[in-house]
Design a protein around this motif. Structure first.
Motif, PDB file in Angstrom:
ATOM      1  N   LYS A  57       0.816  -1.229   0.000  1.00  0.00           N
ATOM      2  CA  LYS A  57       0.000   0.000   0.000  1.00  0.00           C
ATOM      3  C   LYS A  57       0.843   1.270   0.000  1.00  0.00           C
ATOM      4  CE  LYS A  57      -3.365   0.762   2.792  1.00  0.00           C
ATOM      5  NZ  LYS A  57      -4.580   1.219   2.131  1.00  0.00           N
ATOM      6  N   ARG A  59       2.080   2.344   2.711  1.00  0.00           N
ATOM      7  CA  ARG A  59       1.431   2.973   3.865  1.00  0.00           C
ATOM      8  C   ARG A  59       2.473   3.313   4.917  1.00  0.00           C
ATOM      9  NH1 ARG A  59      -4.136   2.165   5.812  1.00  0.00           N
ATOM     10  NH2 ARG A  59      -4.305   2.154   8.071  1.00  0.00           N
ATOM     11  N   SER A 144      -7.838  -0.742   3.993  1.00  0.00           N
ATOM     12  CA  SER A 144      -8.431  -0.689   2.658  1.00  0.00           C
ATOM     13  C   SER A 144      -7.378  -1.054   1.607  1.00  0.00           C
ATOM     14  CB  SER A 144      -8.995   0.706   2.411  1.00  0.00           C
ATOM     15  OG  SER A 144      -8.013   1.683   2.663  1.00  0.00           O
ATOM     16  N   ASN A 146      -6.062  -0.158  -1.192  1.00  0.00           N
ATOM     17  CA  ASN A 146      -5.677   0.861  -2.174  1.00  0.00           C
ATOM     18  C   ASN A 146      -4.268   1.347  -1.854  1.00  0.00           C
ATOM     19  OD1 ASN A 146      -7.336   1.942   0.194  1.00  0.00           O
ATOM     20  ND2 ASN A 146      -6.192   3.755  -0.442  1.00  0.00           N
ATOM     21  N   SER A 152     -10.584   4.894  -1.557  1.00  0.00           N
ATOM     22  CA  SER A 152     -10.714   3.480  -1.208  1.00  0.00           C
ATOM     23  C   SER A 152     -11.401   2.710  -2.334  1.00  0.00           C
ATOM     24  CB  SER A 152     -11.508   3.334   0.088  1.00  0.00           C
ATOM     25  OG  SER A 152     -10.818   3.981   1.118  1.00  0.00           O
TER      26      SER A 152
HETATM   27 MG    MG Z   1      -7.734   3.329   4.069  1.00  0.00          MG
END
Ligand code: MG
Ligand code: AMP
Length: 355
Positions: A57, A59, A144, A146, A152
């Motif tokens: 991700k 992230r 999520s 994405n 999302s």
């Molecule tokens: Mg999210």
């Protein structure tokens, strides 16, 4: 290599579920549908697999993941000292789009919680998600599915577009039901605090609790969260690549909102820019300018915010294929699902103006 597995949403194909569960048990990561948006799952106790989620991700590591369980007996594996108020909500709202902040069971790696001593937990109300967790036999950490910062995913196509080649498998079971993420409540705070508005209404949760829930400015998307209690909220979110201007209504008088959107769009069009206007069914005819430099997209009816929420990320994602220099979106009143919709629109927008 990413394998795409297909199944019916309401009658999950057991072969598909078993194959996906094997991938998870082998330390892989799998995107799967929930009733809110698609999630990207890993077995919560497998740090290496959880690490893959952050990598896939892109992230930031201090943005914690929500843990998904399929039966109440899994709750003790991830949380301890659960307050009575939490069970009051669980009895009514699980399975469903309510995420609760609880005390972390030390068995849960801190990687999952961004270093916090709390966990975010929910039981999703989607047959595919529930059978996948059941078959795997462990809670799944699943944010999520994405790339961080993007809207999302509400379809498997959205997931594939962002994560193809970065995840082991995607289970495609069609479009999700709500189209917005779960409502997150910190039930450890007294009084409880809304960390993120979502598919369930704060008003409904308050009714079951019998107490008020604090709605801080960051939950409205008005400012970044600066507290360790609401991590992840400080990041850019849900953003299309096309610059997005949100026009916020100051009253329920739609004519002011329409006038502002109209004026702004015409200014851009006159200057030779191509503009996308995202409007409600009730107001979109106001933007039928006689110009090929405008595209009007419907986000749904103001009298059915469920429809607006369901379309929201889909419409934001579709923007980037339309070649507009700028997009202008009408805002909604912050009541019921309007609170959730405005949170997402404020975070997705590059500029907010008031009508
Ligand atoms: Mg999210
Ligand atoms: P996502 O799964 O991508 O929708 O994001 C999950 C969000 O849940 C994070 O961005 C946080 O805001 C929130 N969250 C997860 N765990 C915690 C926690 N322990 N405390 C507070 N918020 C959390």
């Amino acid at each position: 290599m990413t394998i795409i597995l297909r199944t019916d949403a309401f009658r999950p194909d057991l072969q598909v579920i078993k194959q996906a569960a094997q991938i998870l048990l082998g330390g892989g990561i799998v995107a799967f549908p929930t009733e809110t948006v698609y999630g990207l799952g890993a077995v919560v106790f497998n740090e290496e697999a959880v690490n893959k989620i952050f990598w896939a991700k892109r992230r930031p590591p201090d943005n914690p993941l929500i843990i998904h369980i399929s039966k109440i007996s899994m709750l003790d594996e991830v949380a301890v000292d659960i307050p009575e108020e939490a069970f009051r909500l669980i009895r009514v709202f699980w399975p469903g789009p309510l995420t609760l902040i609880l005390n972390r069971n030390p068995k849960v790696p801190k990687l999952v919680t961004g270093g916090l001593d709390t966990v975010a937990v929910r039981m999703p109300a989607h047959p595919v998600a529930l059978s996948l967790i059941d078959e795997t036999g462990f809670p799944l950490a699943a944010p999520s599915a994405n790339i961080a910062g993007r809207p999302s995913p509400t379809t498997a196509e959205h997931v594939i577009r962002d994560l193809h080649g970065r995840v082991d498998a995607v289970i495609d079971a069609g479009e999700t039901i709500y189209g917005v993420e779960s409502t997150i409540v910190n039930i450890l705070s007294k009084p409880p605090v809304l960390l993120r508005p979502g598919a369930y209404l704060v008003e409904d949760i308050e009714r079951v609790l019998g107490t008020r829930i604090i709605v801080p400015d960051y939950a409205r998307g008005l400012r970044e969260s600066d507290t360790a209690l609401a991590p992840g909220l400080k990041y850019r979110h849900y953003s299309p690549e096309t610059p997005l201007i949100l026009v916020e209504p100051l009253s329920s008088d739609l004519s002011k909102l329409v006038d502002t959107v109209k004026e702004l769009s015409l200014k851009y069009i006159k200057n030779g820019f191509k503009v996308c206007v995202i409007a409600s069914k009730e107001t979109l005819s106001n933007y039928a300018f006689n110009s090929h430099n405008v595209i009007v997209l419907s986000i749904g009816s103001r009298l059915n915010l469920f429809e607006v929420a369901k379309n929201l990320f889909k419409v934001l994602r579709s923007l980037d294929d339309l070649g507009c220099s700028v997009a202008i979106v009408e805002g909604f009143e912050e009541r019921g699902l309007g609170l959730t919709i405005m949170n997402r629109l404020r975070k997705a927008s590059t500029l907010k103006i008031q009508a």
